[in-house]
Design an enzyme around this catalytic site. Structure first.
Site, short mmCIF file in Angstrom:
data_model
loop_
_atom_site.label_atom_id
_atom_site.label_comp_id
_atom_site.label_asym_id
_atom_site.label_seq_id
_atom_site.Cartn_x
_atom_site.Cartn_y
_atom_site.Cartn_z
CG HIS A 169 -0.35 -0.04 2.53
ND1 HIS A 169 0.10 1.10 3.19
CD2 HIS A 169 -0.12 -1.06 3.39
CE1 HIS A 169 0.58 0.77 4.37
NE2 HIS A 169 0.48 -0.53 4.52
CG ASP B 234 -2.67 3.96 2.80
OD1 ASP B 234 -2.21 2.93 2.27
OD2 ASP B 234 -3.56 3.96 3.67
CG ASP C 207 2.53 0.09 7.99
OD1 ASP C 207 2.38 -0.56 6.94
OD2 ASP C 207 1.63 0.25 8.82
CD GLU D 65 -3.02 -1.63 5.34
OE1 GLU D 65 -3.08 -2.67 6.02
OE2 GLU D 65 -2.49 -0.57 5.76
CD GLU D 66 -1.50 1.90 7.58
OE1 GLU D 66 -2.24 1.39 8.44
OE2 GLU D 66 -0.31 1.59 7.45
CD GLU E 49 1.34 -4.13 5.64
OE1 GLU E 49 2.14 -3.50 6.36
OE2 GLU E 49 0.19 -3.73 5.37
CG HIS F 221 0.38 2.47 12.60
ND1 HIS F 221 -0.87 1.94 12.76
CD2 HIS F 221 0.74 2.18 11.33
CE1 HIS F 221 -1.27 1.34 11.64
NE2 HIS F 221 -0.29 1.48 10.76
#
Length: 354
Positions: A72, A74, A98, A128-129, A157, A331
């Site tokens: 992903h 984003d 990530d 995705e997030e 990932e 994150h």
């Protein structure tokens, strides 16, 4: 900003360039534009298409098998961690873990692995997030399902550079209690709904989580209270309370199995399922998955968490997580990745694919 990225450059440098282009969920257009232009300019051997802020590319060489690589574009919101910076052998910045380091590895392979032993599909997708119904893989599955077919899916990932097989399922429930309002000066005239939750909390406190071995991978389940809401005013006996519980379950359970288990745990309470996503079995018995494991030279481990490998598994593809970065840093403001993991993952995938 350059019109294109130098995709055949060192994947470490490519990671830094990607990180320095903000792409918080819902605002991926600048990065998606750049990825699309770069692939069209530098990968003439690939069929490239654009859907929304997702970019898809694939070979059509007539190979006997196909591997899908997905990442992903984003990130979570920026937290004073841009632009990227390199300190020795560590690259810092939002998305380094990530998962822009995984994207960088994929982009580098897209232009340099021109004679792969499998046909390759690269999926760079958006959103995705955030909530699952915005995840672009769902749209691609509905509108362009032929782009998600193959013999193995590798979701790049963060996995600390080892194969993380399958993933846990996740379910959220609300345990609801009701009572009767009364003035707290005459509390015996009411029924306190918050007090009624106490038994549910005691069951959670004494709960023993299951540990499951599947294909040599150890999945640890979990059951945790994550939110409690109730109360009317400072002088009113509350007549309603809601306890939110999150269950992470091993992939040998179906969502129906997980729900039945939770209803047993909270027997006597009003239980409402508010969110659920199935897990994914390891899929390591597939020959192409075994070849990937052999290329890593390591031992696969269970994925403790939910990732989009579950979407691919639901489509019938064996799927694994494999990418640079420590997933426990995802994150966080301290996101960082050892540059050796980026290089190492790129080398493993190149060895496996070519």
């Amino acid at each position: 900003m350059a019109d294109t990225l130098h995709l055949s450059a060192d994947p470490v440098d490519l990671t830094a360039w990607l990180v320095d282009i903000p792409s918080v969920s819902g605002d991926e257009v600048e990065l998606a534009d750049l990825v699309e232009r770069s692939l069209r300019a530098q990968a003439p051997h690939l069929e490239v298409v654009r859907t929304g802020n997702s970019v898809l590319a694939r070979t059509n060489l007539g190979r006997p098998g196909r591997v899908v690589l997905a990442g992903h574009l984003d990130t979570v919101p920026i937290n004073d961690n841009l632009p990227s910076r390199r300190e020795g052998d560590v690259l810092h910045g939002c998305g380094t873990v990530d998962m822009k380091s995984g994207d960088a590895v994929m982009l580098n392979l897209a232009v340099t692995a021109v004679e792969p032993r499998y046909d390759l599909t690269f999926v760079f997708y958006d959103c995705e997030e955030v909530e699952a119904d915005r995840n672009a893989l769902g749209r691609i599955e509905r509108e362009m399902p032929e782009w998600l077919t193959g013999d193995l899916a590798i979701v790049c990932e963060p996995s600390n550079g080892v194969v993380e097989a399958g993933c846990q399922g996740t379910m959220r429930i609300e345990v609801r209690t009701t009572g009767a309002r009364a003035h707290t000066a005459r509390g015996w005239m009411g029924v306190n709904a918050i007090h009624a939750v106490g038994e549910a909390l005691r069951r959670l406190e004494s709960y023993e989580s299951r540990v499951v071995d599947i294909d040599g991978c150890t999945y640890r389940e979990g059951l945790q209270a994550v939110k409690i809401a109730g109360g009317v005013a400072g002088n009113v006996v509350p007549d309603a309370c809601v306890l939110t519980v999150n269950h992470r379950f091993a992939p040998d359970r179906t969502p129906a199995d997980a729900e039945a288990h939770l209803r047993e745990v909270f027997d006597g309470f009003d239980v409402v399922v508010t969110d659920v996503a199935a897990g994914a079995l390891p899929g390591l018995s597939a020959p192409v998955a075994q070849e990937l494991v052999a290329a890593t030279g390591g031992t696969p481990v269970a994925k403790l968490g939910w990732t989009d490998v579950a979407r691919f598994a639901a489509l019938g593809l064996p799927a694994v997580n494999f990418g640079p970065g420590d997933p426990t840093l995802a994150h966080t403001q301290q996101e960082n990745v050892p540059v050796g993991q980026i290089t190492g993952c790129a080398e493993v995938l190149r060895r496996f694919l070519t």
